[in-house]
Design an enzyme around this catalytic site. Structure first.
Site, PDB file in Angstrom:
ATOM      1  N   CYS A   1      -0.766   6.306  10.117  1.00  0.00           N
ATOM      2  CA  CYS A   1       0.442   5.837  10.599  1.00  0.00           C
ATOM      3  C   CYS A   1       0.117   4.380  11.213  1.00  0.00           C
ATOM      4  CB  CYS A   1       1.099   6.533  11.716  1.00  0.00           C
ATOM      5  SG  CYS A   1       2.603   5.930  12.361  1.00  0.00           S
TER       6      CYS A   1
ATOM      7  N   GLU B   1       0.837  -1.197  -0.133  1.00  0.00           N
ATOM      8  CA  GLU B   1      -0.070   0.151   0.083  1.00  0.00           C
ATOM      9  C   GLU B   1       0.936   1.225   0.167  1.00  0.00           C
ATOM     10  OE1 GLU B   1      -4.253  -1.410   2.169  1.00  0.00           O
ATOM     11  OE2 GLU B   1      -2.396  -0.973   3.459  1.00  0.00           O
TER      12      GLU B   1
END
Length: 399
Positions: A386, A97
């Site tokens: 994150c 990704e």
């Protein structure tokens, strides 16, 4: 027919390597510069589209090389279209990704350097996959090319004139705010091209150092994407050999170090790598890096409810950086702490720190003279923030 997997990937080649290939084919060296420009300025997706090359050369490129631009299997969008997470399937079937984040004055792509990750940090979705494989330089470069294409489309849709070059400065440092910038941000966008790269996606860059650095050199080349060294940031869990090696490189890439705890016992529980590279050794390597480069270092600190976010943790972190815990004191004018409230990952028995705790933690560090900001969140609703990248549909948080 030649096996496509054995053919050279054009995204793997530096300009010098491309020149050698052209020479071997009996072509003038300037053909390599034309190809490089087509790949990284015109962003073509096939050698046949390189219309400034002779047809015979284009056909030979098709037959004897590979050009494998990444086409996402899925793109999830959040933040009014300003955050875009792409799921890519590489040639051998593994999933990775990348995340494109568009701000008023810059556009940053977060790219992966490995499929999966072998570091095993307990709060990170990528670590649940284990290490599947290292990415090639071309795999890394292709993610950036995808983001550059996305920005070109974005600018065209909004009729934004292209800027001449990305900023070569410290604009990657996060704003000092927790506030959602919302619709006003979407209305004030003026950036027209990709300006920043953060190697903070799936994987540990320093565990794939040689391939990652080859990608950096390709991305930096002024005859191609021309990404400024100070516009690129690499994040590491604290692999000391990589930190020491980065200090010797000629390109001044920004360094971010994942810290996440103020003492060895807690850090080892959260990050198994600490058992091999404990805090004292990590801070010594950081001090040596700062002395050698004079460049600022960011310490990333994910805040986990009730585990590492108490006031005493902040006080211990301040003492650690000041050298009051028997460790190497650091020059604080070159140190920055980036606080990151943990982003939820399905199935993980962890909690996200409350805003009050985050701000208290920040205040304690600032009172001790430590520069500290809280990361502005992007893409939490699409598992693009994150610690949420997992490269698999089943681990994505639904919109």
């Amino acid at each position: 027919m030649m096996n496509q997997d054995t053919l050279p990937n054009l995204y793997d080649l530096s300009l010098a390597e491309m020149e050698r290939l052209m020479t071997a084919w009996g072509q003038p060296a300037y053909r390599a510069r034309q190809i490089f420009r087509q790949l990284y300025v015109n962003l073509v997706d096939s050698p046949l589209a390189m219309t400034d090359l002779p047809l015979a050369l284009r056909e030979r490129l098709v037959a004897e090389t590979r050009l494998a631009p990444l086409a996402p299997e899925q793109v999830h969008v959040a933040d009014q279209g300003l955050t875009r997470k792409a799921l890519f399937r590489l040639e051998n079937g593994v999933l990775i990704e990348s995340v494109l984040m568009i701000y008023p004055d810059r556009a940053t792509v977060c790219v992966s350097t490995q499929a999966g990750c072998g570091m095993g940090c307990v709060f990170c979705a990528t670590g649940t996959l284990g290490l599947l494989r290292n990415l090639s330089p071309g795999d890394i470069v292709a993610q950036v090319v995808w983001a550059a294409r996305e920005m070109r489309r974005f600018a065209a849709e909004r009729c934004i004139s292209p800027s001449l070059a990305p900023p070569d400065d410290d604009s990657w440092w996060t704003p000092d705010t927790l506030e959602d910038q919302g619709s006003s941000e979407a209305r004030s966008i003026s950036v027209s091209r990709l300006s920043n790269i953060v190697f903070m996606g799936m994987g540990e860059p320093f565990a794939n150092y040689d391939r990652w650095w080859r990608a950096v050199e390709i991305l930096h080349d002024p005859r191609g994407l021309n990404m400024g060294a100070r516009s690129m940031t690499v994040s590491t869990v604290g692999l000391i050999p990589g930190i020491r090696r980065l200090a010797t490189e000629t390109l001044p890439i920004n360094l971010a170090i994942s810290l996440h705890a103020p003492d060895d016992a807690l850090r080892s529980a959260l990050m198994p790598v600490n058992r091999r590279y404990p805090l004292a050794a990590l801070l010594e390597a950081t001090r040596d890096y700062l002395a050698a480069t004079g460049r600022r270092v960011s310490f990333e600190y994910v805040l986990l409810q009730g585990k590492n976010d108490e006031p005493e943790h902040a006080a211990k972190l301040a003492a650690l950086l000041h050298g009051e815990a028997g460790t190497t004191p650091l020059p604080l004018h070159l140190v920055h702490v980036n606080l990151i409230p943990w982003n939820p990952v399905p199935g993980m028995p962890l909690g996200r720190s409350e805003r009050r705790r985050v701000l208290t933690f920040q205040r304690i560090l600032r009172e001790r003279g430590i520069a500290c900001t809280v990361r502005v969140e992007r893409g939490v609703s699409i598992a693009a923030a994150c610690g949420q990248l997992a490269g698999a549909r089943g681990l994505n948080v639904e919109c």
